[in-house]
Design an enzyme around this catalytic site. Structure first.
Site, short mmCIF file in Angstrom:
data_model
loop_
_atom_site.label_atom_id
_atom_site.label_comp_id
_atom_site.label_asym_id
_atom_site.label_seq_id
_atom_site.Cartn_x
_atom_site.Cartn_y
_atom_site.Cartn_z
N CYS A 9 13.29 10.66 7.08
CA CYS A 9 13.28 10.07 8.42
C CYS A 9 14.63 10.22 9.11
O CYS A 9 14.69 10.37 10.32
CB CYS A 9 12.85 8.62 8.36
SG CYS A 9 13.74 7.68 7.12
N LYS A 24 0.85 -1.20 0.00
CA LYS A 24 0.00 0.00 0.00
C LYS A 24 0.88 1.24 0.00
O LYS A 24 1.59 1.51 0.97
CB LYS A 24 -0.91 0.05 1.24
CG LYS A 24 -1.92 1.18 1.11
CD LYS A 24 -2.53 1.60 2.43
CE LYS A 24 -1.80 2.73 3.10
NZ LYS A 24 -1.84 4.04 2.41
N GLU A 28 10.06 15.19 15.98
CA GLU A 28 10.39 15.11 14.55
C GLU A 28 9.51 16.11 13.80
O GLU A 28 8.28 15.97 13.77
CB GLU A 28 10.12 13.69 14.05
CG GLU A 28 10.49 13.51 12.60
CD GLU A 28 10.23 12.10 12.08
OE1 GLU A 28 9.16 11.55 12.37
OE2 GLU A 28 11.10 11.57 11.38
N GLU A 59 10.26 0.81 10.29
CA GLU A 59 11.26 1.86 10.08
C GLU A 59 10.54 3.18 10.34
O GLU A 59 9.67 3.58 9.57
CB GLU A 59 11.80 1.77 8.65
CG GLU A 59 13.13 2.45 8.47
CD GLU A 59 12.98 3.88 8.04
OE1 GLU A 59 12.93 4.76 8.92
OE2 GLU A 59 12.91 4.12 6.83
P1 NDP Z 1 1.95 7.78 8.58
O1 NDP Z 1 2.78 6.99 9.49
O2 NDP Z 1 0.57 8.08 8.95
O3 NDP Z 1 1.88 7.07 7.15
C1 NDP Z 1 2.71 6.03 6.68
C2 NDP Z 1 1.87 4.99 5.94
O4 NDP Z 1 1.01 4.31 6.85
C3 NDP Z 1 0.94 5.58 4.89
O5 NDP Z 1 0.86 4.69 3.81
C4 NDP Z 1 -0.35 5.68 5.64
O6 NDP Z 1 -1.46 5.78 4.81
C5 NDP Z 1 -0.35 4.39 6.42
N1 NDP Z 1 -1.23 4.37 7.58
C6 NDP Z 1 -1.78 5.40 8.26
N2 NDP Z 1 -2.50 4.93 9.30
C7 NDP Z 1 -2.39 3.60 9.29
C8 NDP Z 1 -2.89 2.54 10.12
N3 NDP Z 1 -3.64 2.79 11.18
N4 NDP Z 1 -2.57 1.28 9.82
C9 NDP Z 1 -1.78 1.01 8.77
N5 NDP Z 1 -1.29 1.94 7.94
C10 NDP Z 1 -1.58 3.23 8.20
O7 NDP Z 1 2.70 9.09 8.25
P2 NDP Z 1 2.03 10.43 7.73
O8 NDP Z 1 2.02 10.35 6.29
O9 NDP Z 1 0.72 10.70 8.36
O10 NDP Z 1 3.04 11.49 8.29
C11 NDP Z 1 2.92 11.92 9.65
C12 NDP Z 1 4.28 12.09 10.26
O11 NDP Z 1 4.95 10.85 10.23
C13 NDP Z 1 5.20 13.03 9.53
O12 NDP Z 1 5.01 14.33 9.91
C14 NDP Z 1 6.53 12.50 9.94
O13 NDP Z 1 6.87 13.04 11.19
C15 NDP Z 1 6.33 11.03 10.08
N6 NDP Z 1 6.76 10.26 8.90
C16 NDP Z 1 7.89 9.55 9.01
C17 NDP Z 1 8.34 8.86 7.92
C18 NDP Z 1 9.59 8.07 7.98
O14 NDP Z 1 10.13 7.72 6.95
N7 NDP Z 1 10.08 7.71 9.13
C19 NDP Z 1 7.67 8.89 6.64
C20 NDP Z 1 6.43 9.63 6.66
C21 NDP Z 1 6.03 10.30 7.75
P3 NDP Z 1 -1.91 7.22 4.31
O15 NDP Z 1 -0.74 7.89 3.72
O16 NDP Z 1 -2.87 6.92 3.27
O17 NDP Z 1 -2.44 7.94 5.48
#
Ligand code: NDP
Length: 821
Positions: free
Chosen positions: A300, A192, A400, A266
Site C-alpha cells: 500500500c 476475516k 494505484e 488503511e
Molecule cells: P479489497 O479491498 O477488495 O480486499 C481487502 C479485504 O476486504 C479482503 O479481505 C476482501 O475479501 C474484503 N472485502 C472485499 N469486499 C468487501 C466488502 N464489500 N465488505 C467487506 N470486506 C470486503 O482488495 P482486493 O484484494 O480486491 O485488491 C484490489 C485492489 O485493492 C488492489 O489492486 C490494490 O490496488 C488495493 N489493495 C490495497 C491494499 C492496501 O494495503 N492498501 C491491500 C490489498 C489491495 P476478499 O479478499 O475475500 O475479496
C-alpha cells in the site's frame, strides 16, 4: 580464466527453501480448513468451500471454508461472550498471553514463512526476514501495552467486539497489526483474512488455542467479500478495522455510517519517492528496489512515483535500469530470488492492463532484457517495469497499480517536488533522499503523508504508528497512537454548576460576580468595568427602538451577507423573537471553505506560541464582554443567570486550556529497533468543519473550536441553529483578537443542509458533527467521497474532554530519520 571473468559468467544455482513443513501441515488438515470460532473448528453452515492456490505454481494448496452470515453471527456471539471476561482480565495476564503468542510465532517461524510464501507468492527472503519477525515484534510490543494499559491510559476502557478485515499482501503481518493492539487493550476479535491468503491466519488460530487463549477472544472466519460485508453490517460489532482498497473502504464507510461503530481504514496509496540532486544515488537506487519491487510492488505504501531532480534524472534512470537488469524474478521459495509471484491471475491482468494504458497514454515503458521470460513461467509473474516521460495527470501517475511498476517524473525545485508529491488523492507514505538534512526535514513537513522516510524506505515497526492522510484512510496502527483505535474514553462531562460566589439575584441586570476571578486574573478586570455600564445585553438602554441587526456570515475575516438573501428567525425558549441570522447555502459554504483553505497553510505554519497568544487574547476580549455573552446565553437557552455566567467563565477557561495546549501537545520519538529517530509529530487536519451542538452554545464553541485552532486548523463553523447568536456575537471578538482572516469562518443556517455540503466538499479535510443520528449517518456517508475523517456526537450530549478534541484535531505523521555514519 581470471576471477573477474568468472564472476561475469557465474549463474545463480537454485537455492530453494523446503516446502515440506508447510505441505505436512496442510496434509495434517487433509487439505481442508474450517472456521475458528470459540477456539473450536467449525464447518461453514452454507457448506461452501473455496480453493487456496499457490500463485507461483497455480496448484491448489487446500480448501477453505466460506463463512456465511450465520457463521459470522456465531463468531460475533462468541466474541461478545468472551469480552465480559477478557476486558476484566488484568493487563499483566493479557500481556502474558500476547507474550506467549509472540514466542510461539518465533518458535514456528520457518513454518509460518514457508506457508506464507506458498500462499501469497512473496519471496521467502521477505517472509523469513521481514514479515514473520515483524509479526512476533508486534505481539511483543503490544504485550508491553497490555501490561501498561492501566497506568498509561487510565481514563480509557476497551471497546468491545472488534471486526477486522485484512488484505492479501501481508497476510500474517496485517493480522498482527490488527489483533495485537485489539486484544492487548481488552477487546475480543473476529478477523476475516483475504480470500487469496487465509492459511497463515488459520495456523495463527492454532497458536491461539495452543497458548490457552480463552475461547472467543480471537475468532477467524474465512470467506470472500460477502463474509467481510456481513461482519461490517453485524449490529453487535463495536468497531471495524479494515485494510484494503479505497473502493471497499468507501463501501465500509457508508455501511457503518450512523451506526456508532468506530472505524479505522488503511487504504491505498501512490507514494512519492523523491530524489534530490545531492542524494547518494547508489543508495537511492537500492531504495527504489525496496520501494517498488519489495513484495512485487503489492504494497500500500509502495514508492510507485519516482520524482527525481532534473540535474541527476538521466544518471539515476541509467543506474536504475542497470540494477533492474540484475533483479531476479522466479520461484518465491528460492532464497536468491528478488521478486516472487503476483498474488493471483486477476491481479496480474490488472497490472498488465494498466501498463498497457500507460504506454497508450504516451509514457515510455522499459523492462529488463529478460522480461519476456516471466510470461513463459507457470504461475503469475510480472517483470519489474519502469515508465519515464510520465505526465503527472496520466493514469499511471495517479492510479494505484499494486504491482512492480514505477512511474518516473522530474522536478526542478523543492517547491515543485512538494507540489508533485502532493498531486495525488492519497497520502500514505513518502520517501525523501537528500544529503541535506535541513532540506529533507523541510520537505517531510510539507508532504501530505502519514509516514515519511528520509534516506530510507519501507521501514516498519510496532512502536511506530502507520496510517494515511486523505483517501489513504484514517486511524493509525502501531505505536502509542495506534492504541486509541482500540479504546474509548470513560465518559466525563463538563459540569456547569454555578460557582459558590454566584447565587444571589437572578435578574438580567445582575453583574457577574468574581467567583472565577482567581482563575481569570487580570483578564477579569475589564469585564467588571464593562458590566457596570451594561444592564442587559442586546436591549437598548435609552428605551429607543433597537436598530434592526441581522447577523451576517463571517467569512475570510469579513462579515458577509448570505448568498441566498434569506434569514432565519431565532426565538427564545418562550418563543419570543430574539434575533435573525443569515440562512447560509452551498455558495456560502464554498466561500467559507475557500477562505479557510487560503488561511490554512499560514495558520498551520505559525508558531504554537503565536497561536496560544491569539487564544489568550480571545479569552481576554471575551471576558471584557462577558456580561453581554451571559445575557445572550440566557436569552437563547433560558439558563439562569448563574448558569449563564458559569458558562461564560467555563468558555474562557476552555480558551485558556486550548492556549495552554498549543505549545505542549508534543509529539514523541518512538523507540524503534532500527538506527533511527522516528519522530511522531501531530499535524493539523487542515480545513476542519465543525457543526456545533445545541447545548451550551458558547462553551461548546470554546471547547471544540479553540483546541482545533490551537493545533493549527483553519475552521468552518456552523453554529447551533437553535442558539447561533453566541457565535455571531463572537465576530467582533474575533476581529479584535488578531485571528488571521479566514482562520475562523462562521456560516449560520440549517444544520443538516450545511453539514451535507461540508461533508461532500473535497477541500474539507475533516468534519465534526453534532446532531441527530440521521444527521450523523448522512455526514459519515457523504464524507466517503474523499474519505474525510468524521467525528460525530449528539446535539445535546456531554462535551468531549480536551484530550479527545486535541486528538481529533490532529493526525500523526511519523518521520523516520536514520543515523549512523
Ligand atoms: P479489497 O479491498 O477488495 O480486499 C481487502 C479485504 O476486504 C479482503 O479481505 C476482501 O475479501 C474484503 N472485502 C472485499 N469486499 C468487501 C466488502 N464489500 N465488505 C467487506 N470486506 C470486503 O482488495 P482486493 O484484494 O480486491 O485488491 C484490489 C485492489 O485493492 C488492489 O489492486 C490494490 O490496488 C488495493 N489493495 C490495497 C491494499 C492496501 O494495503 N492498501 C491491500 C490489498 C489491495 P476478499 O479478499 O475475500 O475479496
Amino acid at each position: 580464466m581470471k576471477v573477474a571473468e568468472l564472476t561475469k559468467t557465474l549463474a545463480y544455482g537454485a537455492a530453494p527453501e523446503a516446502a515440506k513443513p508447510a505441505l505436512d501441515w496442510i496434509a495434517e488438515h487433509e487439505g481442508k480448513f474450517q472456521l475458528f470460532i470459540n477456539n473450536e473448528w467449525k464447518n461453514p453452515s452454507g457448506k461452501e468451500w473455496f480453493d487456496s492456490i499457490n500463485p507461483a505454481t497455480g496448484k491448489k494448496l487446500g480448501s477453505v471454508a466460506q463463512a456465511t452470515p450465520a457463521d459470522v453471527n456465531a463468531a460475533v456471539k462468541a466474541a461478545r461472550k468472551a469480552f465480559a471476561g477478557w476486558s476484566k482480565t488484568p493487563g499483566h495476564i493479557r500481556a502474558r498471553y500476547l507474550y506467549a503468542i509472540a514466542r510461539q510465532i518465533q518458535k514456528h517461524s520457518r513454518l509460518f514463512a514457508v506457508l506464507e510464501t506458498m500462499d501469497n507468492g512473496k519471496p521467502i527472503r521477505e517472509t523469513r526476514d521481514i514479515d514473520i519477525p515483524l509479526v512476533a515484534r508486534h505481539f511483543y510490543h503490544h504485550a508491553g501495552w497490555a501490561q501498561l494499559m492501566d497506568r498509561e491510559l487510565p481514563d480509557h476502557q476497551s471497546l468491545g467486539v472488534v471486526g477486522q478485515i485484512i488484505p492479501w499482501n501481508f497476510p500474517l503481518l496485517m493480522l498482527s497489526w490488527k489483533i495485537a493492539p485489539a486484544i492487548a487493550m481488552g477487546n475480543t476479535v473476529v478477523l476475516k483474512p483475504a480470500e487469496f491468503t487465509s492459511l497463515t491466519a488459520l495456523l495463527f488460530a492454532e497458536i491461539c488455542a495452543s497458548v490457552g487463549l480463552p475461547p472467543g477472544v480471537v475468532n477467524i472466519i474465512t470467506g470472500d467479500g460477502r463474509t467481510g460485508a456481513a461482519l461490517v453490517e453485524h449490529s453487535d460489532v463495536d468497531k471495524i478495522a479494515f485494510t484494503g482498497s479505497t473502493d471497499v473502504g468507501r463501501i465500509i464507510r457508508k455501511a457503518t455510517a450512523g451506526t456508532q461503530k468506530k472505524l479505522s481504514l488503511e487504504l491505498g496509496g501512490k507514494s512519492p519517492f523523491i530524489v534530490f540532486d545531492d542524494a547518494d544515488l547508489d543508495s537511492a537506487v537500492e531504495g527504489v528496489v525496496d520501494a517498488i519491487w519489495f513484495n512485487q510492488g503489492q504494497v500500500c505504501c509502495a514508492g510507485s512515483r519516482l520524482l527525481v531532480q532534473e540535474g541527476v534524472a538521466d544518471k539515476m534512470i541509467k543506474k536504475l535500469r542497470a540494477r533492474m537488469e540484475k533483479l531476479r524474478v522466479g520461484d518465491p521459495l528460492d532464497k536468491a530470488v528478488d521478486i516472487g509471484a503476483i498474488v493471483a491471475p486477476v491481479q496480474l491482468k490488472q497490472i498488465a492492463a494498466l501498463v498497457k494504458q500507460g504506454a497508450d497514454e504516451g509514457a515510455t515503458m522499459w523492462q529488463p532484457s529478460w522480461a519476456a521470460e516471466c510470461s513463459k513461467r507457470e504461475g503469475c509473474f510480472y517483470p519489474p517495469t519502469l515508465f519515464t516521460n510520465v505526465a503527472p495527470a496520466s493514469t499511471i501517475a495517479q492510479v494505484e497499480i499494486f504491482g512492480p511498476v514505477l512511474a518516473a517524473m522530474t522536478f526542478r525545485t523543492p517547491e515543485e517536488a512538494v507540489k508533485l508529491a502532493n498531486n495525488t488523492r492519497y497520502g500514505l507514505a513518502a520517501s525523501i533522499w537528500s544529503e541535506d538534512i535541513n532540506l529533507a526535514l523541510d520537505l517531510a513537513t510539507q508532504v501530505k503523508a502519514g509516514t515519511v522516510w528520509i534516506n530510507s524506505t519501507n521501514q516498519f515497526d510496532a512502536a511506530s504508528g502507520f496510517g494515511g492522510y486523505r483517501e489513504s484512510g484514517f486511524g493509525r496502527e502501531g505505536g502509542r497512537e495506534g492504541l486509541f483505535e482500540y479504546v474509548k474514553r470513560i465518559p466525563s462531562t463538563h459540569k456547569l454548576e454555578p460557582s459558590p460566589g454566584h447565587g444571589g439575584r437572578q435578574d438580567g441586570g445582575e453583574k457577574r460576580t468574581s467567583a472565577n476571578a482567581k482563575t481569570l486574573g487580570a483578564a477579569r478586570l475589564p469585564a467588571q468595568k464593562a458590566s457596570e455600564k451594561r444592564t442587559s445585553a442586546g436591549l437598548s438602554l435609552s428605551g429607543m427602538p433597537p436598530i434592526d441587526r441581522t447577523a451576517k456570515m463571517f467569512i475570510g475575516g469579513k462579515q458577509a451577507r448570505p448568498d441566498g438573501g434569506l434569514s432565519l428567525t431565532i426565538t427564545s425558549p418562550d418563543k419570543k423573537i430574539i434575533g435573525e441570522v443569515g440562512a447560509g447555502n452551498r455558495k456560502d459554504i464554498r466561500n467559507a471553505v475557500e477562505a479557510a483553505r487560503a488561511a490554512a497553510n499560514g495558520w498551520a505554519k505559525s508558531t504554537a506560541h503565536n497561536r496560544a497568544q491569539i487564544l489568550y487574547y480571545l479569552a481576554e476580549n471575551l471576558a471584557a464582554r462577558g456580561d453581554e455573552f451571559a445575557q445572550r446565553i440566557r436569552q437563547q437557552t433560558g439558563a439562569t443567570l448563574a448558569n449563564a455566567n458559569a458558562e461564560v467563565e467555563a468558555a474562557i477557561e476552555q480558551l485558556f486550556t486550548a492556549a495552554a495546549w498549543a505549545d505542549k501537545y508534543d509529539g514523541r520519538i518512538h523507540g524503534v529497533p532500527q538506527r533511527n529517530v522516528t519522530l511522531a509529530m501531530p499535524e493539523p487536519m487542515g480545513v476542519l468543519a465543525i457543526v456545533m451542538p445545541d447545548e451550551h452554545p458558547l462553551l461548546a464553541l470554546a471547547a471544540l473550536a479553540a483546541p482545533a485552532l490551537a493545533m493549527g486548523n483553519a475552521l468552518v463553523i456552523v453554529p447551533s441553529p437553535q442558539h447561533p447568536l453566541s457565535a455571531t456575537d463572537l465576530y467582533q471578538v474575533l476581529e479584535t483578537s488578531d485571528v488571521p482572516h479566514g482562520t475562523v469562518n462562521i456560516v449560520t443556517g440549517q444544520r443538516d443542509e450545511l453539514a451535507k455540503t461540508l461533508s461532500e466538499h473535497d477541500d474539507v479535510d475533516a468534519i465534526w458533527y453534532a446532531g441527530s443520528t440521521d444527521g450523523q449517518a448522512a455526514v459519515q456517508k457523504a464524507s466517503a467521497a474523499n474519505m474525510k475523517r468524521t467525528w460525530v456526537m449528539a446535539a445535546n450530549g456531554p462535551l468531549p474532554d480536551v484530550d479527545e478534541v486535541l486528538r481529533e484535531a490532529t493526525q500523526v505523521k511519523n518521520i523516520w530519520v536514520p543515523y549512523g555514519a
